[in-house]
Design a protein around this motif. Structure first.
Motif, short mmCIF file in Angstrom:
data_model
loop_
_atom_site.label_atom_id
_atom_site.label_comp_id
_atom_site.label_asym_id
_atom_site.label_seq_id
_atom_site.Cartn_x
_atom_site.Cartn_y
_atom_site.Cartn_z
N TRP A 155 0.84 -1.20 0.00
CA TRP A 155 0.00 0.00 0.00
C TRP A 155 0.88 1.25 0.00
O TRP A 155 1.85 1.34 0.76
N GLN A 156 0.52 2.20 -0.84
CA GLN A 156 1.35 3.39 -1.01
C GLN A 156 0.88 4.59 -0.19
O GLN A 156 1.36 5.71 -0.38
N GLY A 157 -0.04 4.36 0.75
CA GLY A 157 -0.52 5.47 1.57
C GLY A 157 0.47 5.94 2.61
O GLY A 157 0.30 7.02 3.19
N VAL A 158 1.49 5.14 2.88
CA VAL A 158 2.59 5.53 3.77
C VAL A 158 3.84 4.85 3.23
O VAL A 158 3.78 3.76 2.66
N LYS A 159 4.98 5.53 3.37
CA LYS A 159 6.26 4.95 2.95
C LYS A 159 7.19 4.94 4.15
O LYS A 159 7.26 5.92 4.90
N LYS A 219 12.03 14.10 -1.02
CA LYS A 219 11.37 15.33 -1.48
C LYS A 219 10.78 15.16 -2.87
O LYS A 219 9.71 15.70 -3.18
N ALA A 220 11.50 14.42 -3.71
CA ALA A 220 11.07 14.28 -5.11
C ALA A 220 9.90 13.32 -5.27
O ALA A 220 9.13 13.43 -6.23
N THR A 221 9.76 12.37 -4.34
CA THR A 221 8.74 11.33 -4.52
C THR A 221 7.57 11.45 -3.56
O THR A 221 6.58 10.74 -3.72
N GLY A 252 2.29 13.70 -0.60
CA GLY A 252 1.33 14.03 0.44
C GLY A 252 1.18 12.97 1.51
O GLY A 252 0.67 13.25 2.59
N GLN A 253 1.65 11.74 1.20
CA GLN A 253 1.56 10.70 2.22
C GLN A 253 2.73 10.83 3.20
O GLN A 253 3.72 11.48 2.92
N ALA A 254 2.59 10.21 4.35
CA ALA A 254 3.66 10.24 5.34
C ALA A 254 4.85 9.42 4.86
O ALA A 254 4.69 8.31 4.34
N THR A 255 6.05 9.99 5.00
CA THR A 255 7.29 9.29 4.67
C THR A 255 8.11 9.19 5.94
O THR A 255 8.48 10.20 6.53
N TRP A 256 8.39 7.96 6.36
CA TRP A 256 9.14 7.69 7.58
C TRP A 256 10.53 7.21 7.23
O TRP A 256 10.73 6.50 6.24
#
Length: 243
Positions: free
Chosen positions: A176-180, A208-210, A213-217
């Motif tokens: 799922w791509q809603g969080v990375k 920053k490039a990818t 809007g989803q959370a990136t941890w």
């Protein structure tokens, strides 16, 4: 940082002596850590339960925008091996939901010996989703989990990016791509090696490039020699344009 949400931190909030000057001098270790870094991964929950009141106290110790990731107990992942663990799920969630809105996600790390079996995995994720609707991240370590993508998407489970890589699909965000979620253990020497500054700056550029809007941890687990804290500070500074 506009719509982008970056959560950078370590597996635990220990403050090594070499980085103490970067943090306030007053408060508990967690309060001092949370004044500078925006997230943390609680690994101790993997080994032993914590009382709901303990989680609530931790939540009260940090700013409103700070987030915790909580690692699910080994009793669920390694002992029960995702089978017949509804009571264990109830116990764990009853504890960690004491974090309230400071709970950012749950991390499920699987043992290397646990192969993907879709009926078993599906039943576990159904049970989990009946109890918890927030973000969940999976770190599988058996190659057969490369076949799990459709199931993960269906249950809104993100697959972690892992370094050093354990299986052939964990070098980029999957599921799922809603969080990375990046989980960096240190390489070439796992748990010990620090990441070089230019590597971390390139990683910040990638984030920053990818980010959409989803959370990136990004959690650093190279804690054995204290490298994690310095790497987290460097990456956080790069993401904020300070490096």
């Amino acid at each position: 940082m506009n719509a982008q949400r970056f959560y950078v931190g370590c597996a635990g909030w220990s403050l090594g002596r070499e980085h103490l000057l970067a943090f306030p001098t007053q408060g508990t270790h967690l309060q001092r850590y949370a004044a500078i870094l925006g997230s943390v991964e609680i690994n101790s929950s993997f080994y032993r339960p914590h009382r709901r009141q303990t989680y609530a106290r931790w939540a009260d110790s940090v700013p409103a925008d700070f987030r915790f990731c909580v690692k699910m107990p080994k009793l669920i992942s390694h002992v029960r091996r995702l089978q017949h663990c509804e009571q264990e799920l109830d116990d764990f969630l009853g504890q960690c939901l004491g974090l309230g809105d400071r709970l950012g996600c749950l991390l499920l790390q699987l043992p290397p010996s646990l192969a993907f079996a879709e009926p078993l995995a599906d039943a576990f994720f159904v049970a989990l989703r009946q109890r918890f609707f927030g973000e969940v991240v999976l770190e599988p370590r058996h190659e057969s989990w490369t076949d799990a993508e459709p199931l993960l998407v269906r249950h809104r489970i993100a697959q972690a990016v892992v370094d050093p890589s354990r299986i052939s699909t964990d070098s980029t965000p999957r599921g799922w791509q809603g969080v990375k979620y990046w989980r960096l253990h240190g390489s070439p020497r796992i748990y010990y090696s620090a990441y070089e500054q230019h590597w971390l700056e390139n990683l910040a550029h990638t984030f920053k490039a990818t980010a959409e809007g989803q959370a990136t941890w990004c959690m650093f687990d190279n804690t054995a020699s204290g490298a994690a804290l310095g790497n987290a500070l460097t990456l956080a500074a790069s993401l904020h344009g300070e490096a």
